[in-house]
Design an enzyme around this catalytic site. Structure first.
Site, PDB file in Angstrom:
ATOM      1  N   HIS A  26       0.872  -1.193   0.000  1.00 29.11           N
ATOM      2  CA  HIS A  26       0.000   0.000   0.000  1.00 29.11           C
ATOM      3  C   HIS A  26       0.899   1.229   0.000  1.00 29.11           C
ATOM      4  CE1 HIS A  26      -3.760   2.118   1.899  1.00 29.11           C
ATOM      5  NE2 HIS A  26      -3.035   2.960   1.180  1.00 29.11           N
ATOM      6  N   GLU A  58     -11.136   3.697   5.933  1.00 31.03           N
ATOM      7  CA  GLU A  58     -10.072   4.563   6.475  1.00 31.03           C
ATOM      8  C   GLU A  58     -10.765   5.652   7.301  1.00 31.03           C
ATOM      9  OE1 GLU A  58      -7.892   6.779   3.491  1.00 31.03           O
ATOM     10  OE2 GLU A  58      -6.250   7.281   4.860  1.00 31.03           O
ATOM     11  N   ASP A  72       1.947   7.032   2.220  1.00 32.09           N
ATOM     12  CA  ASP A  72       2.541   8.221   1.588  1.00 32.09           C
ATOM     13  C   ASP A  72       3.743   8.665   2.423  1.00 32.09           C
ATOM     14  OD1 ASP A  72       0.323   8.899  -0.478  1.00 32.09           O
ATOM     15  OD2 ASP A  72      -0.759   8.620   1.408  1.00 32.09           O
TER      16      ASP A  72
HETATM   17  N1  ADE Z   1      -4.257   8.932  -1.767  1.00 30.93           N
HETATM   18  C1  ADE Z   1      -3.027   8.951  -1.245  1.00 30.93           C
HETATM   19  N2  ADE Z   1      -3.059   8.542   0.018  1.00 30.93           N
HETATM   20  C2  ADE Z   1      -4.345   8.246   0.311  1.00 30.93           C
HETATM   21  C3  ADE Z   1      -5.007   7.764   1.456  1.00 30.93           C
HETATM   22  N3  ADE Z   1      -4.371   7.487   2.596  1.00 30.93           N
HETATM   23  N4  ADE Z   1      -6.340   7.601   1.396  1.00 30.93           N
HETATM   24  C4  ADE Z   1      -6.997   7.885   0.270  1.00 30.93           C
HETATM   25  N5  ADE Z   1      -6.422   8.339  -0.831  1.00 30.93           N
HETATM   26  C5  ADE Z   1      -5.094   8.517  -0.813  1.00 30.93           C
HETATM   27 ZN    ZN Z   2      -3.545   4.874   0.588  1.00 34.35          ZN
END
Ligand code: ADE
Ligand code: ZN
Length: 340
Positions: A19, A202, A281
């Site tokens: 991920h 999330e 990220d």
């Molecule tokens: N795009 C990049 N990171 C993300 C995340 N954590 N949730 C949704 N979209 C994303």
């Molecule tokens: Zn993500």
């Protein structure tokens, strides 16, 4: 019993990352360098000033800055350089397989050709296989804040690059954009032979995870934290051996959890869920994969056995063929035997 510390154990154990948004690996230093060579002005004066803006109260505040950062990427070499920087970094952390998301619409909507984006990423991945021994897959994500017709157009363009793309995914602003909004395009992607994954649970409710399973027919759920609100859903995920790609430092930075001590990862493991640890990220969330393993293992007092299970899960949940998977898991087993 070896004397390897848990930190060293985490560092050395072979891992897969499943991920990871390639645009989320764009470090400020490289962003400034690429902006300079493309004659683009960044609205922050310096790397330090930009980093000060990396303070988010929720997913949307992060996404606004993440899309702005990605807007300096113009040439194929820019996508190559960003991807290569990530691969070199995680090579030093003993990642031996990576499944990488990219967001084509973030670029094609600015007039950058799909081919520019994917060719840059793919060239870096091929170099990583040859020079670093890292294997990889590419996952193309649709932006869920845009409509399904736009996703369908993107899928059509992507068909020319079918051989390079293993799966389609769904990311961006979750709440208000349920998986059901993309049922048709995921059906079409499946027909074309792509696997499917989706961010769900999330910030959005457990219901979105049900939709990802039943409507989008996903092979993995990205995040999935909110699944724990629904016992029946947890049972379903366990029964299906459905992987969750969990991202602890992301959850902390985006305030999905208040404190890493409240992170549900250990509860997930105890419930028998197929959990993996990932960085999401890393350039924005203070850490790559090993920093995620370290932070969560400290907060939740994880053992070497837990880390071993998580590393094994990362290969188990991957899109590698069964034989390659088995070979990688043998490497994890061997490492565990020598360093437990
Ligand atoms: N795009 C990049 N990171 C993300 C995340 N954590 N949730 C949704 N979209 C994303
Ligand atoms: Zn993500």
């Amino acid at each position: 019993m070896s004397t390897t510390s848990i930190r060293d154990f985490i560092h050395g154990i072979p891992k897969a990352e499943l991920h990871l948004h390639i645009e989320g690996t764009f470090e400020p230093e490289l962003m400034f360098e690429i902006a300079r060579r493309n004659n683009i002005k960044i609205k922050y004066e310096s790397v330090e000033e930009l980093k000060k803006a990396y303070n988010f109260d929720n997913l949307q505040e992060f996404l606004d800055i993440y899309y702005a950062g990605a807007s300096v990427l113009i040439e194929e070499q820019d996508f190559y350089d960003m991807t290569w920087a990530y691969l070199e970094k995680v090579h030093s952390q003993n990642v031996i397989h990576a499944e990488i998301f990219f967001d084509p619409q973030t670029h094609t909507d600015r007039g950058i050709a799909f081919s520019t984006v994917i060719n840059g990423i793919d060239r870096a991945l091929k170099d990583a296989q040859n020079k670093l021994g890292i294997s990889s897959r590419i996952i193309m994500c649709f932006l869920r804040h845009l409509d399904e017709d736009a996703a369908m157009d993107t899928l059509k363009v992507a068909l020319k690059y079918k051989d390079l793309i293993s799966a389609v995914g769904l990311d961006s602003s979750e709440v208000g954009h349920p998986p059901s909004k993309f049922q048709r395009v995921f059906e079409q992607a499946k027909k074309e032979g792509f696997l499917t994954v989706a961010h769900a649970g999330e910030e959005g409710p457990a219901e979105y995870v049900w939709e990802a399973l039943n409507l989008l027919k996903v092979s993995r759920v990205d995040h999935g934290n909110r699944s724990l609100d629904d016992d029946k859903l947890v049972q379903e995920l366990v029964n299906r051996n459905m992987p969750l790609t969990v991202c602890p430092l992301s959850n902390l930075k985006l305030k999905v959890v208040k404190d890493l001590k409240d992170h549900p990862l250990k509860i997930m493991l105890n419930k028998g869920l197929l959990v993996t640890i990932n960085s999401d990220d890393p350039a924005y969330f203070d850490g790559y994969i090993n920093e995620n393993y370290n932070a969560v293992s400290q907060a939740l007092d994880l053992s070497k056995d837990d880390i071993y299970e998580l590393a094994k899960n990362s290969f188990e949940a991957s899109f590698l063929d069964e034989k390659t998977k088995k070979g990688f898991i043998e490497k994890v087993d061997e490492y565990y035997q020598n360093n437990r």
